[in-house]
Design a protein around this motif. Structure first.
Motif, PDB file in Angstrom:
ATOM      1  N   GLN A  24       7.775  53.427  38.663  1.00 43.83           N
ATOM      2  CA  GLN A  24       6.895  53.861  37.587  1.00 43.83           C
ATOM      3  C   GLN A  24       7.634  54.741  36.587  1.00 43.83           C
ATOM      4  OE1 GLN A  24       3.112  55.740  38.552  1.00 43.83           O
ATOM      5  NE2 GLN A  24       3.331  55.042  40.657  1.00 43.83           N
ATOM      6  N   LYS A  25       7.173  54.672  35.349  1.00 42.84           N
ATOM      7  CA  LYS A  25       7.572  55.628  34.315  1.00 42.84           C
ATOM      8  C   LYS A  25       6.309  56.033  33.578  1.00 42.84           C
ATOM      9  CE  LYS A  25       9.340  54.310  30.323  1.00 42.84           C
ATOM     10  NZ  LYS A  25      10.274  53.776  29.304  1.00 42.84           N
ATOM     11  N   ILE A  26       6.194  57.318  33.274  1.00 41.44           N
ATOM     12  CA  ILE A  26       5.066  57.817  32.488  1.00 41.44           C
ATOM     13  C   ILE A  26       5.604  58.542  31.262  1.00 41.44           C
ATOM     14  CG2 ILE A  26       3.278  59.615  32.424  1.00 41.44           C
ATOM     15  CD1 ILE A  26       2.434  58.747  35.204  1.00 41.44           C
ATOM     16  N   VAL A  27       5.026  58.207  30.106  1.00 45.01           N
ATOM     17  CA  VAL A  27       5.282  58.943  28.868  1.00 45.01           C
ATOM     18  C   VAL A  27       3.961  59.598  28.477  1.00 45.01           C
ATOM     19  CG1 VAL A  27       6.095  58.841  26.494  1.00 45.01           C
ATOM     20  CG2 VAL A  27       7.012  57.231  28.181  1.00 45.01           C
ATOM     21  N   VAL A  28       3.975  60.905  28.324  1.00 47.77           N
ATOM     22  CA  VAL A  28       2.750  61.634  28.013  1.00 47.77           C
ATOM     23  C   VAL A  28       2.335  61.339  26.575  1.00 47.77           C
ATOM     24  CG1 VAL A  28       1.650  63.904  27.879  1.00 47.77           C
ATOM     25  CG2 VAL A  28       3.369  63.436  29.653  1.00 47.77           C
ATOM     26  N   ARG A  29       1.136  60.815  26.394  1.00 47.03           N
ATOM     27  CA  ARG A  29       0.627  60.499  25.046  1.00 47.03           C
ATOM     28  C   ARG A  29      -0.139  61.684  24.458  1.00 47.03           C
ATOM     29  NH1 ARG A  29      -0.089  56.281  21.589  1.00 47.03           N
ATOM     30  NH2 ARG A  29       1.194  55.018  23.004  1.00 47.03           N
ATOM     31  N   ARG A  30      -1.049  62.236  25.234  1.00 45.87           N
ATOM     32  CA  ARG A  30      -1.775  63.441  24.816  1.00 45.87           C
ATOM     33  C   ARG A  30      -1.827  64.381  26.006  1.00 45.87           C
ATOM     34  NH1 ARG A  30      -7.225  61.973  22.787  1.00 45.87           N
ATOM     35  NH2 ARG A  30      -5.984  61.126  21.082  1.00 45.87           N
ATOM     36  N   ALA A  31      -1.191  65.521  25.906  1.00 46.34           N
ATOM     37  CA  ALA A  31      -1.085  66.433  27.036  1.00 46.34           C
ATOM     38  C   ALA A  31      -2.382  67.220  27.222  1.00 46.34           C
ATOM     39  CB  ALA A  31       0.083  67.385  26.835  1.00 46.34           C
ATOM     40  N   ALA A  32      -2.599  67.637  28.457  1.00 46.21           N
ATOM     41  CA  ALA A  32      -3.785  68.429  28.767  1.00 46.21           C
ATOM     42  C   ALA A  32      -3.819  69.724  27.968  1.00 46.21           C
ATOM     43  CB  ALA A  32      -3.835  68.726  30.264  1.00 46.21           C
ATOM     44  N   SER A  91      -6.153  64.238  29.711  1.00 49.14           N
ATOM     45  CA  SER A  91      -4.761  63.861  29.517  1.00 49.14           C
ATOM     46  C   SER A  91      -4.689  62.357  29.313  1.00 49.14           C
ATOM     47  CB  SER A  91      -3.933  64.256  30.752  1.00 49.14           C
ATOM     48  OG  SER A  91      -2.578  63.881  30.602  1.00 49.14           O
ATOM     49  N   LEU A  92      -3.835  61.918  28.392  1.00 48.95           N
ATOM     50  CA  LEU A  92      -3.552  60.493  28.202  1.00 48.95           C
ATOM     51  C   LEU A  92      -2.088  60.256  28.530  1.00 48.95           C
ATOM     52  CD1 LEU A  92      -5.296  59.495  24.837  1.00 48.95           C
ATOM     53  CD2 LEU A  92      -6.006  58.883  27.149  1.00 48.95           C
ATOM     54  N   MET A  93      -1.835  59.270  29.396  1.00 47.67           N
ATOM     55  CA  MET A  93      -0.474  58.979  29.832  1.00 47.67           C
ATOM     56  C   MET A  93      -0.196  57.493  29.706  1.00 47.67           C
ATOM     57  SD  MET A  93      -0.440  61.431  33.233  1.00 47.67           S
ATOM     58  CE  MET A  93      -2.186  61.162  33.561  1.00 47.67           C
ATOM     59  N   ASP A  94       0.938  57.150  29.121  1.00 44.89           N
ATOM     60  CA  ASP A  94       1.379  55.758  29.058  1.00 44.89           C
ATOM     61  C   ASP A  94       2.083  55.436  30.369  1.00 44.89           C
ATOM     62  OD1 ASP A  94       0.390  55.823  26.510  1.00 44.89           O
ATOM     63  OD2 ASP A  94       2.328  55.552  25.508  1.00 44.89           O
ATOM     64  N   LEU A  95       1.499  54.545  31.130  1.00 46.42           N
ATOM     65  CA  LEU A  95       1.999  54.176  32.451  1.00 46.42           C
ATOM     66  C   LEU A  95       2.740  52.846  32.371  1.00 46.42           C
ATOM     67  CD1 LEU A  95       2.020  54.364  35.628  1.00 46.42           C
ATOM     68  CD2 LEU A  95      -0.179  53.150  35.546  1.00 46.42           C
ATOM     69  N   THR A 140       4.497  46.093  33.333  1.00 40.57           N
ATOM     70  CA  THR A 140       3.098  46.305  32.942  1.00 40.57           C
ATOM     71  C   THR A 140       2.976  47.656  32.252  1.00 40.57           C
ATOM     72  OG1 THR A 140       2.169  44.908  34.681  1.00 40.57           O
ATOM     73  CG2 THR A 140       0.765  46.673  33.848  1.00 40.57           C
ATOM     74  N   PHE A 141       2.183  47.683  31.194  1.00 43.58           N
ATOM     75  CA  PHE A 141       1.949  48.906  30.429  1.00 43.58           C
ATOM     76  C   PHE A 141       0.447  49.121  30.319  1.00 43.58           C
ATOM     77  CE2 PHE A 141       2.168  50.647  25.777  1.00 43.58           C
ATOM     78  CZ  PHE A 141       1.763  51.902  26.206  1.00 43.58           C
ATOM     79  N   ALA A 142      -0.017  50.269  30.781  1.00 49.75           N
ATOM     80  CA  ALA A 142      -1.425  50.646  30.662  1.00 49.75           C
ATOM     81  C   ALA A 142      -1.505  52.104  30.244  1.00 49.75           C
ATOM     82  CB  ALA A 142      -2.162  50.441  31.981  1.00 49.75           C
ATOM     83  N   VAL A 143      -2.571  52.460  29.555  1.00 48.30           N
ATOM     84  CA  VAL A 143      -2.823  53.857  29.217  1.00 48.30           C
ATOM     85  C   VAL A 143      -3.807  54.412  30.241  1.00 48.30           C
ATOM     86  CG1 VAL A 143      -3.666  55.481  27.485  1.00 48.30           C
ATOM     87  CG2 VAL A 143      -2.418  53.448  26.768  1.00 48.30           C
ATOM     88  N   VAL A 144      -3.450  55.541  30.818  1.00 45.51           N
ATOM     89  CA  VAL A 144      -4.294  56.186  31.824  1.00 45.51           C
ATOM     90  C   VAL A 144      -4.908  57.449  31.215  1.00 45.51           C
ATOM     91  CG1 VAL A 144      -4.365  57.252  34.108  1.00 45.51           C
ATOM     92  CG2 VAL A 144      -2.820  55.326  33.675  1.00 45.51           C
ATOM     93  N   ALA A 145      -6.226  57.525  31.268  1.00 45.28           N
ATOM     94  CA  ALA A 145      -6.943  58.720  30.818  1.00 45.28           C
ATOM     95  C   ALA A 145      -7.462  59.454  32.049  1.00 45.28           C
ATOM     96  CB  ALA A 145      -8.102  58.341  29.905  1.00 45.28           C
TER      97      ALA A 145
END
Length: 209
Positions: free
Chosen positions: A16-24, A32-36, A101-106
């Protein structure tokens, strides 16, 4: 130091790799929004629950299998979303054999604590070679870290009362042997940054709702 948008965290055992889209930190700690990004064969570390928080997955590309309370949801369309309510057992897996696979996790409710647990602690340990093939730290580290963050994540391989008793018994030994619930070295570790990918309109509508 607060986690910031654009920071990159990797978990090699879980692919896995996560890029933080919107931090807490931008939302008062609540969302929090994270690009997974999940490589073929990738997965979340064990089945787990978030006792008080909702987790929502929105697909951007690829295929993601999300197991929720024993039932599988396959995300295979751009913008397709599945939500995991608080307290429900779940785990995700890559459902692609040949592409990422790329998903946005909220993550809603106690997102600041979840970021610290997942990204700084669990991903930091895994990236440093201090976790097993499932991305889980050794038992002494787990006893401290999962006990400290039990309000945001609990593994479900054992009943929680059993885990709580086990972690409570092991915690003094873990501290005496130099373990920390929040490893200070991971708090100070340099973090890479990356540009965020532009989201398709149907995904942007979902994640910003």
């Amino acid at each position: 130091m607060a986690i910031r948008a654009g920071e990159v965290y990797v978990n090699p055992p879980c692919r896995q790799k996560i890029v933080v889209r919107r931090a807490a930190a931008e939302t008062g700690g609540e969302r929090s929004l994270m690009d997974l990004y999940v490589s073929p064969g990738g997965f979340a570390a064990d089945y787990h629950v978030h006792p008080f928080s909702e987790e929502r997955f929105t697909l951007v590309r690829g295929r993601l299998r999300v197991s929720i309370d024993g039932r599988d949801e396959i995300l295979d369309r751009v913008g397709q979303t599945v939500a995991v309510p608080p307290g429900v057992t779940h785990r995700f897996f890559s459902a692609c054999e040949d592409e990422e696979t790329f998903a946005v996790v909220a993550f809603r409710n106690r997102a600041d604590r979840f970021e610290n647990l997942l990204l700084r602690q669990l991903f930091g340990l895994a990236d440093g070679g201090q976790s097993d093939a499932r991305g889980i730290p050794n038992l002494l580290q787990t006893a401290l870290t999962l006990r400290e963050f039990s309000d945001v994540l609990r593994f479900t391989s054992r009943p929680w009362p059993v885990q709580r008793a086990l972690y409570g018994a092991l915690a003094p030994i873990a501290r005496l042997t130099g373990y920390h619930a929040c490893n200070p070295a991971l708090e100070r570790r340099p973090v890479r940054t990356a540009e965020l990918e532009e989201l398709p309109p149907e995904v942007a509508l979902q994640v910003n709702a």
